[in-house]
Scaffold this active site. Structure first.
Site, PDB file in Angstrom:
ATOM      1  N   ARG A 140       0.837  -1.200   0.000  1.00 53.88           N
ATOM      2  CA  ARG A 140       0.000   0.000   0.000  1.00 53.88           C
ATOM      3  C   ARG A 140       0.875   1.253   0.000  1.00 53.88           C
ATOM      4  O   ARG A 140       0.531   2.264  -0.603  1.00 53.88           O
ATOM      5  CB  ARG A 140      -0.893  -0.026   1.247  1.00 53.88           C
ATOM      6  CG  ARG A 140      -2.200   0.731   1.128  1.00 53.88           C
ATOM      7  CD  ARG A 140      -3.141   0.101   0.170  1.00 53.88           C
ATOM      8  NE  ARG A 140      -4.502   0.642   0.286  1.00 53.88           N
ATOM      9  CZ  ARG A 140      -5.444   0.408  -0.589  1.00 53.88           C
ATOM     10  NH1 ARG A 140      -5.207  -0.321  -1.650  1.00 53.88           N
ATOM     11  NH2 ARG A 140      -6.668   0.916  -0.426  1.00 53.88           N
ATOM     12  N   ASP A 199     -17.908   0.110   0.002  1.00 56.70           N
ATOM     13  CA  ASP A 199     -17.815  -0.921   1.040  1.00 56.70           C
ATOM     14  C   ASP A 199     -19.126  -0.996   1.827  1.00 56.70           C
ATOM     15  O   ASP A 199     -19.604  -2.086   2.158  1.00 56.70           O
ATOM     16  CB  ASP A 199     -16.668  -0.612   2.004  1.00 56.70           C
ATOM     17  CG  ASP A 199     -15.362  -0.346   1.284  1.00 56.70           C
ATOM     18  OD1 ASP A 199     -14.510  -1.228   1.253  1.00 56.70           O
ATOM     19  OD2 ASP A 199     -15.224   0.770   0.741  1.00 56.70           O
ATOM     20  N   ARG A 202     -21.688  -2.761  -0.258  1.00 56.47           N
ATOM     21  CA  ARG A 202     -21.466  -4.213  -0.213  1.00 56.47           C
ATOM     22  C   ARG A 202     -21.968  -4.779   1.113  1.00 56.47           C
ATOM     23  O   ARG A 202     -22.591  -5.849   1.153  1.00 56.47           O
ATOM     24  CB  ARG A 202     -19.966  -4.506  -0.366  1.00 56.47           C
ATOM     25  CG  ARG A 202     -19.414  -4.259  -1.761  1.00 56.47           C
ATOM     26  CD  ARG A 202     -17.901  -4.300  -1.756  1.00 56.47           C
ATOM     27  NE  ARG A 202     -17.341  -4.205  -3.114  1.00 56.47           N
ATOM     28  CZ  ARG A 202     -16.118  -3.782  -3.394  1.00 56.47           C
ATOM     29  NH1 ARG A 202     -15.291  -3.421  -2.408  1.00 56.47           N
ATOM     30  NH2 ARG A 202     -15.698  -3.742  -4.644  1.00 56.47           N
ATOM     31  N   HIS A 226     -10.561   2.845   3.420  1.00 58.04           N
ATOM     32  CA  HIS A 226     -11.060   2.015   2.319  1.00 58.04           C
ATOM     33  C   HIS A 226      -9.964   0.996   2.038  1.00 58.04           C
ATOM     34  O   HIS A 226      -9.085   1.210   1.209  1.00 58.04           O
ATOM     35  CB  HIS A 226     -11.341   2.865   1.084  1.00 58.04           C
ATOM     36  CG  HIS A 226     -11.676   2.059  -0.148  1.00 58.04           C
ATOM     37  ND1 HIS A 226     -12.731   1.177  -0.195  1.00 58.04           N
ATOM     38  CD2 HIS A 226     -11.071   1.993  -1.360  1.00 58.04           C
ATOM     39  CE1 HIS A 226     -12.765   0.615  -1.391  1.00 58.04           C
ATOM     40  NE2 HIS A 226     -11.767   1.091  -2.111  1.00 58.04           N
TER      41      HIS A 226
END
Length: 365
Positions: A140, A199, A202, A226
């Site tokens: 990341r 998210d 979902r 996120h």
């Protein structure tokens, strides 16, 4: 108290440093940047309905799968009637513009065209999907390093055209939302990230599927990053207004232990599974972006879990992550301080600490 006509923030007339007289009236500003923006184009900020009735411009920077899927969903929605596409490969941008325009007879009147950064001027919203994808084996931090450098090039170009709002979509979205605020100089309420809106969608879908109710009857949030440190707020989940912990005992289904953990695991790992199967995610995020755009363009005052600069929410400071906020034509209007359980608040602070660890290595001021 007065209202800054540029960012719509409250300012104290007795203490404010920045003022400007226009047509015999004195206007008050929260910052030098807002004052200069107003001086450059006063009527833009004094015509309050500009861009929300006759003209709605949404510029899209980045013409990959996400940017073009959003353009497609946006043109079908009828929300915007002026959509410039801005990308680094002219041939590709031209092809997307042609393809979209060939379907114009089937959608509300919309102007879609090849644009450049100057087309961000007077835009009600600029949506930024441009950036480099994460490669196998990259961390990341690696992705943040790469795309922060991309943002150092494009954000000042966009900001000098003074669009009304910026919506950051490029990953890692929380890091890049913070970078965009610092690099643009725009008021923090006018720069938001797509955050955990997808998210959360979902999350609600999977709960609704499991409980066999419509997703519209499910209320709940995913907050924080996120990404892998995101936090499910189970204590706030409601089904038809009934708290989940009260709904479950009255449900006919006998759920095994660990069912909730499995639902959240599916939420957190959904993107990985989709990317493994088809390379990238873009349909659902395109629709999520339309929902965010609608709240801004139609001044809906919708509560969304977008990524925003946090200062004081559960003792979290100076980092961008997703919390519930009221979104309207001015971007973030206010924070919605929902009640979290101690364990949830601690997880949210841990998510913030993780993001701060990445930011420390980026040299963003």
């Amino acid at each position: 108290m007065a209202i800054d006509p540029v960012c719509n923030m409250d300012v104290d007339e007795q203490q404010v440093q920045y003022t400007f007289k226009y047509k015999g009236e004195t206007y008050f500003f929260c910052s030098e940047h807002c004052k200069e923006s107003f001086k450059e184009s006063p009527e833009r900020y004094l015509t309050h309905e500009r861009g929300f009735v006759s003209e709605r411009k949404v510029a899209i920077v980045g013409t990959g799968n996400v940017g073009t899927t959003f353009a497609y969903a946006l043109m079908m929605s009828g929300l915007a009637n002026n959509i410039p596409l801005i990308g680094r490969t002219p041939e590709k941008v031209k092809a997307h513009v042609m393809d979209l325009n060939h379907g114009m007879m089937f959608v509300p009147p919309t102007r879609i065209y090849e644009g450049n950064y100057s087309d961000c001027r007077d835009a009600d919203l600029v949506v930024i999907t441009a950036g480099k994808p994460q490669k196998p084996g990259e961390t990341r931090q690696d992705l943040a390093d790469k795309n922060t450098e991309v943002f150092r090039q494009i954000i000042p170009e966009i900001a000098r055209n003074n669009p009304r709002n910026l919506l950051i979509v490029t990953n890692p979205v929380d890091i890049l939302t913070y970078a965009a605020i610092k690099l643009s100089g725009l008021p923090m309420n006018r720069v938001i990230g797509s955050g955990t809106v997808l998210d959360t969608a979902r999350f609600r879908y999977l709960i609704s599927s499991h409980c066999e109710v419509s997703p519209r009857n499910v209320q709940g949030y995913i907050l924080g990053e996120h990404g892998d440190s995101e936090v499910p707020i189970w204590s706030n989940v409601r089904i038809g207004g009934v708290p989940l912990r009260q709904y479950c005992p009255s449900c006919d289904k006998s759920c095994p232990t660990g069912e909730l953990e499995d639902i959240f695991s599916q939420v957190k790992n959904a993107a990985y599974e989709i990317i493994k199967g088809k390379g990238s995610t873009y349909y659902a995020v395109g629709l999520a972006l339309v929902d965010i755009a609608a709240s801004i363009l139609r001044n809906e005052n919708n509560i969304l879990t977008v990524s925003t600069l946090v200062d004081g929410f559960y003792d979290i400071h100076d980092v961008c992550l997703s919390i519930p906020v009221l979104v309207n034509k001015n971007g973030v209007a206010k924070t919605v301080k929902i009640l979290l359980e101690d364990s949830e608040a601690e997880q949210l602070r841990s998510s913030a600490d993780y993001l701060k660890g990445i930011l420390q290595n980026l040299n963003i001021h």
